[in-house]
Design an enzyme around this catalytic site. Structure first.
Site, PDB file in Angstrom:
ATOM      1  N   ASP A 124      -8.433  -7.689  -3.901  1.00  0.00           N
ATOM      2  CA  ASP A 124      -8.338  -6.129  -3.509  1.00  0.00           C
ATOM      3  C   ASP A 124      -9.125  -5.166  -4.479  1.00  0.00           C
ATOM      4  O   ASP A 124      -9.150  -4.925  -5.527  1.00  0.00           O
ATOM      5  CB  ASP A 124      -6.894  -5.597  -3.670  1.00  0.00           C
ATOM      6  CG  ASP A 124      -6.552  -4.552  -3.300  1.00  0.00           C
ATOM      7  OD1 ASP A 124      -7.162  -3.574  -2.734  1.00  0.00           O
ATOM      8  OD2 ASP A 124      -5.207  -4.260  -2.984  1.00  0.00           O
ATOM      9  N   SER A 182       0.807  -1.060  -0.070  1.00  0.00           N
ATOM     10  CA  SER A 182       0.115   0.040  -0.109  1.00  0.00           C
ATOM     11  C   SER A 182       0.871   1.322  -0.027  1.00  0.00           C
ATOM     12  O   SER A 182       1.654   1.404  -0.833  1.00  0.00           O
ATOM     13  CB  SER A 182      -0.864   0.004   1.290  1.00  0.00           C
ATOM     14  OG  SER A 182      -1.969   0.749   1.310  1.00  0.00           O
ATOM     15  N   HIS A 198      -7.636  -6.031   0.387  1.00  0.00           N
ATOM     16  CA  HIS A 198      -6.446  -5.283   0.395  1.00  0.00           C
ATOM     17  C   HIS A 198      -5.573  -5.790   1.561  1.00  0.00           C
ATOM     18  O   HIS A 198      -4.247  -5.919   1.438  1.00  0.00           O
ATOM     19  CB  HIS A 198      -6.712  -3.741   0.627  1.00  0.00           C
ATOM     20  CG  HIS A 198      -5.553  -3.077   0.501  1.00  0.00           C
ATOM     21  ND1 HIS A 198      -4.825  -2.625  -0.580  1.00  0.00           N
ATOM     22  CD2 HIS A 198      -5.110  -1.956   1.369  1.00  0.00           C
ATOM     23  CE1 HIS A 198      -3.682  -1.967  -0.403  1.00  0.00           C
ATOM     24  NE2 HIS A 198      -4.039  -1.443   0.795  1.00  0.00           N
TER      25      HIS A 198
END
Length: 356
Positions: free
Chosen positions: A304, A143, A333
């Protein structure tokens, strides 16, 4: 230190002795970096590994990625000198909105200047120079951490041997920017927000909790929520999913700062590896990705919805020496923080892209 209860005793601190200039031109004085390290740096200084954390993470990578540490694991302290630092703008020991401004003697708060992913990476580079690290075997993160890994490859190509961006894109999408803005608006709508000039004993916790509830909904998946919660009620006759999200929102307010959330989500929205490197059009974006020469392990999570796999496929297609690997999970995610055994196996199996 305001959030000291959430900073491990093993955390170390480095304070810069010179001003740190941001991309914006603003200058921070007396910047402090909180970091953790594992293993020993070799004589050549070339066995470094850098772990980059996500939005609300800390330098304690052996806590949130514990199954990846150890002999025969992705992060082996017997082989590598592993570093994880709290990012610039955070609230876990590195200078950010909760830090005392040396000029005013009060917390920076909303006056903390705008920062970028590149500012975060440049500060990490200062820390690594202080630690004597000459080169990094690999830089890895999920991320927001993945954004940092991409910028490392471009800002310091001679220092980074390989990178592993996980569940991330080369530039923040309208989808992500819109979600971030909705979360920020929840914070702004809290009466305690006070234009960002709230006191730390009366923060906009209700707004921050709602922002976290929104975020958590994008960190998981339809399958994840349906399987775990369905239409169940909890003992208070709320839907179980509602209780779960409220609990997650409340937990974040106990350990995170609203101005910090605003600063970091804005930095993420500004993520674009082609920004100011070339003219802002598609072909130039592609050429910037094409200039990354390091072996690159791109990890996509099939469920995700925040950074959908099409974005990792794009990275793998445009970075010349890239391998796309799939983390198959129903968790969405956050699978890179949940299905850690599978992630460790992916890293171990792709050692030609994550150089050991």
């Amino acid at each position: 230190m305001i959030y000291s209860d959430f900073i491990s005793p093993q955390t170390q601190f480095y304070q810069l002795t010179v001003p740190f200039q941001l991309e914006s031109g603003k200058v921070l004085i007396g910047v402090q970096v909180a970091y953790r390290s594992w293993g020993e740096l070799n004589a050549q200084g070339d066995n470094g590994v850098l772990i980059c954390h996500a939005l609300t993470g800390s330098a304690d990578a052996d806590d949130w990625w514990e199954p990846l540490f150890g002999s025969g694991k992705a992060f082996n302290p017997d082989r590598d000198f592993i570093v994880c630092s709290n990012i610039l703008g955070s609230c876990y020991g590195t200078t950010g909105p909760t830090t005392i401004n040396p000029t005013t003697r009060k917390p920076y708060g909303v006056s903390f200047p705008k920062i970028t992913i590149r500012d975060m990476v440049r500060l990490q580079a200062v820390l690594l120079e202080y630690l004597g690290v000459q080169s990094l075997r690999f830089v890895i993160g999920g991320s927001l951490g993945g954004m940092q890994s991409l910028e490392w490859a471009l800002l310091y190509p001679d220092k980074v041997k390989s990178i592993a961006p996980i569940a991330v894109s080369g530039r923040h999408s309208a989808w992500c920017i819109g979600l971030s803005e909705a979360q920020r608006q929840a914070i702004y709508a809290d009466p305690n927000w006070q234009g960002g000039n709230y006191t730390l004993d009366a923060p906009p916790n209700q707004g921050l909790a709602v922002a976290r509830m929104m975020a958590m909904s994008t960190y998981r998946s339809w399958d994840s929520f349906t399987t775990r919660f369905g239409r169940q009620y909890d003992p208070s006759e709320k839907f179980a999913i509602a209780s779960y999200l409220q609990h997650q929102g409340q937990k974040l307010t106990e350990r995170f700062d609203a101005n910090t959330y605003i600063i970091l989500t804005h930095a993420m929205d500004g993520h674009d590896i082609a920004r100011d490197r070339t003219a802002p059009n598609l072909s130039d974006y592609e050429s910037v990705l094409g200039s990354i020469q390091q072996p690159t392990l791109v990890v996509a999570i099939d469920s995700d919805i925040l950074y959908p796999p099409v974005e990792q496929q794009e990275l793998a297609n445009l970075i010349p020496n890239a391998q796309l690997s799939w983390l198959k999970s129903t968790h969405g995610h956050d699978a890179f923080l949940i299905d850690m055994a599978a992630l460790n196996e992916i890293i171990q199996q792709n050692h030609e892209f994550v150089l050991f």
